[in-house]
Design a protein around this motif. Structure first.
Motif, PDB file in Angstrom:
ATOM      1  N   ASN A   1      58.208  46.079  75.759  1.00 31.97           N
ATOM      2  CA  ASN A   1      59.493  46.787  75.758  1.00 31.97           C
ATOM      3  C   ASN A   1      60.639  45.875  75.342  1.00 31.97           C
ATOM      4  O   ASN A   1      61.623  46.325  74.737  1.00 31.97           O
TER       5      ASN A   1
ATOM      6  N   SER B   1      64.986  47.181  65.949  1.00 36.05           N
ATOM      7  CA  SER B   1      64.970  48.595  65.588  1.00 36.05           C
ATOM      8  C   SER B   1      63.940  48.798  64.479  1.00 36.05           C
ATOM      9  O   SER B   1      63.890  48.018  63.514  1.00 36.05           O
TER      10      SER B   1
ATOM     11  N   ASN C   1      58.073  56.806  77.615  1.00 35.58           N
ATOM     12  CA  ASN C   1      59.274  56.631  78.461  1.00 35.58           C
ATOM     13  C   ASN C   1      60.075  55.386  78.077  1.00 35.58           C
ATOM     14  O   ASN C   1      60.606  54.668  78.926  1.00 35.58           O
TER      15      ASN C   1
ATOM     16  N   LYS D   1      64.532  54.466  69.683  1.00 37.80           N
ATOM     17  CA  LYS D   1      65.655  54.463  68.722  1.00 37.80           C
ATOM     18  C   LYS D   1      65.343  55.288  67.472  1.00 37.80           C
ATOM     19  O   LYS D   1      65.715  54.906  66.356  1.00 37.80           O
TER      20      LYS D   1
ATOM     21  N   ASN E   1      62.951  53.855  75.033  1.00 41.68           N
ATOM     22  CA  ASN E   1      63.874  54.195  73.956  1.00 41.68           C
ATOM     23  C   ASN E   1      63.366  53.607  72.641  1.00 41.68           C
ATOM     24  O   ASN E   1      63.419  52.397  72.428  1.00 41.68           O
TER      25      ASN E   1
END
Length: 378
Positions: A104, A111, A128, A132, A130
């Protein structure tokens, strides 16, 4: 792109690794910058140097299932406390809290347009989290439920398959290597499932040797996975005694750890380049009895213009089970007979060779596979 593959894709020691390496080659051709993420346990257990090729990757991250032992480290004690109060992931021994935290962190600091995960049982790495807006892609490699059933016939198939389908459904695109598995998964998941088979450059035009000049009658290339071990054991117990004693056999890969070299059985534990061995062989064999996905060793042999004698499993995942360069039978006597007929009948040999070349050109060229990937990376 973030490309997660637990093993070293540059080690060239098995079909699944060749698959990952081939994908990296294709992403390079498509001008995609790739960050490779691997599993520390797999790299260390292999006992090999990393041997990374930065022509195909931009950055490399190695993630461990537990942090370095340091009694003064908050991260170390966090891992120890979580381990006390959480259950081990039964589907994936390596998928610990520390592994997910480290993964993570990579996602948080970068990104990506695409995140490619190899094998559905690593899905919790990106659940769960992000992402992006990244497109989520899983390269399934195998039908995991069936693979696990082969290893454990007492497996709760319904529960395992439900878990597999739920994991696959999490992704935007589900890539299969096998046409058979495409049919299974697409029935449940629809258009998000895409079949992208294994591609190879064509080598059959570069063979410098005639049939009579070749040293090996039979060749088998394989790692030491349990399905290969079972296959070679069956071959030597059931088929080998039925063959002429003057045949020369060549076995390449870690499968060589499981039997002894004999005057007509040549063992090559590792070959950096397979060209010379394939060019020096008349027939490739694939006596697989279990396992899922396409047998990459079969596609590779076809790329060199070799006919293949195999069991029914040899043509797993093929669009056509006939006229594909393979003579197949699960009966040991017929398996041996197919070998003898090919070696002794020139017209049959050339016919099967030409079928294989045509089938390869229609389905397994690198250009075909490159176009398949291009269609989903848009």
């Amino acid at each position: 792109m973030l490309f997660f593959f637990p093993e070293n894709p540059f080690s060239k020691k098995g079909g699944n690794i060749i698959r990952a390496y081939s994908n990296l080659r294709i992403f390079k051709k498509l001008n995609i910058d790739v960050d490779l993420v691997g599993c520390e346990g797999f790299y260390k257990d292999s006992g090999e140097g990393f041997g990374l090729d930065y022509n195909y990757i931009k950055n490399f991250h190695l993630v461990g299932r537990k942090p370095t032992k340091n009694l003064l480290s908050l991260i170390y004690w966090k891992y120890k406390i979580i381990k006390l109060f959480s259950k081990e992931n039964k589907s994936n021994f390596f998928l610990t809290a520390n592994f997910k935290d480290c993964f993570n962190k990579i996602l948080a600091e970068n990104s990506y347009d695409y995140i490619v995960i190899s094998y559905e049982f690593w899905t919790d790495l990106i659940r769960n989290v992000n992402l992006k807006g990244a497109t989520k892609i899983v390269d399934t490699h195998d039908w995991i439920t069936l693979n696990e059933y082969y290893k454990n016939p007492k497996l709760d198939i319904g529960k395992k398959f439900n878990e597999e389908i739920q994991n696959l459904n999490f992704y935007d695109k589900v890539v299969t290597i096998s046409r058979d598995e495409f049919q299974v998964f697409s029935n449940f998941l629809g258009d998000k499932v895409v079949n992208i088979p294994q591609g190879f450059p064509s080598h059959y035009e570069g063979n410098p040797k005639t049939f009579s000049e070749k040293k090996f009658d039979l060749i088998f290339v394989g790692s030491n996975n349990p399905f290969n071990v079972q296959a070679v054991k069956w071959f030597f117990e059931m088929v080998y005694p039925l063959l002429p004693k003057n045949l020369n056999l060549c076995f390449i890969g870690k499968i060589c750890e499981y039997f002894k070299e004999e005057p007509n059985v040549h063992l090559i534990p590792f070959a950096e380049n397979l060209d010379d061995y394939y060019y020096d062989s008349k027939i490739a064999i694939c006596p697989m009895l279990e396992g899922t996905g396409i047998k990459i060793k079969v596609v590779e042999a076809l790329s060199y213009g070799l006919p293949v004698v195999g069991t029914v499993k040899a043509v797993d995942g093929f669009n056509s089970k006939i006229q594909n360069g393979c003579m197949i039978s699960n009966d040991a006597s017929e398996f041996a007979e197919n070998i003898v007929k090919l070696l002794s009948t020139e017209s049959l040999y050339q016919s099967i060779v030409q079928e294989g070349i045509t089938f390869f050109d229609n389905h397994f060229t690198e250009k075909e596979v490159e176009n398949d990937w291009k269609n989903i990376l848009n």
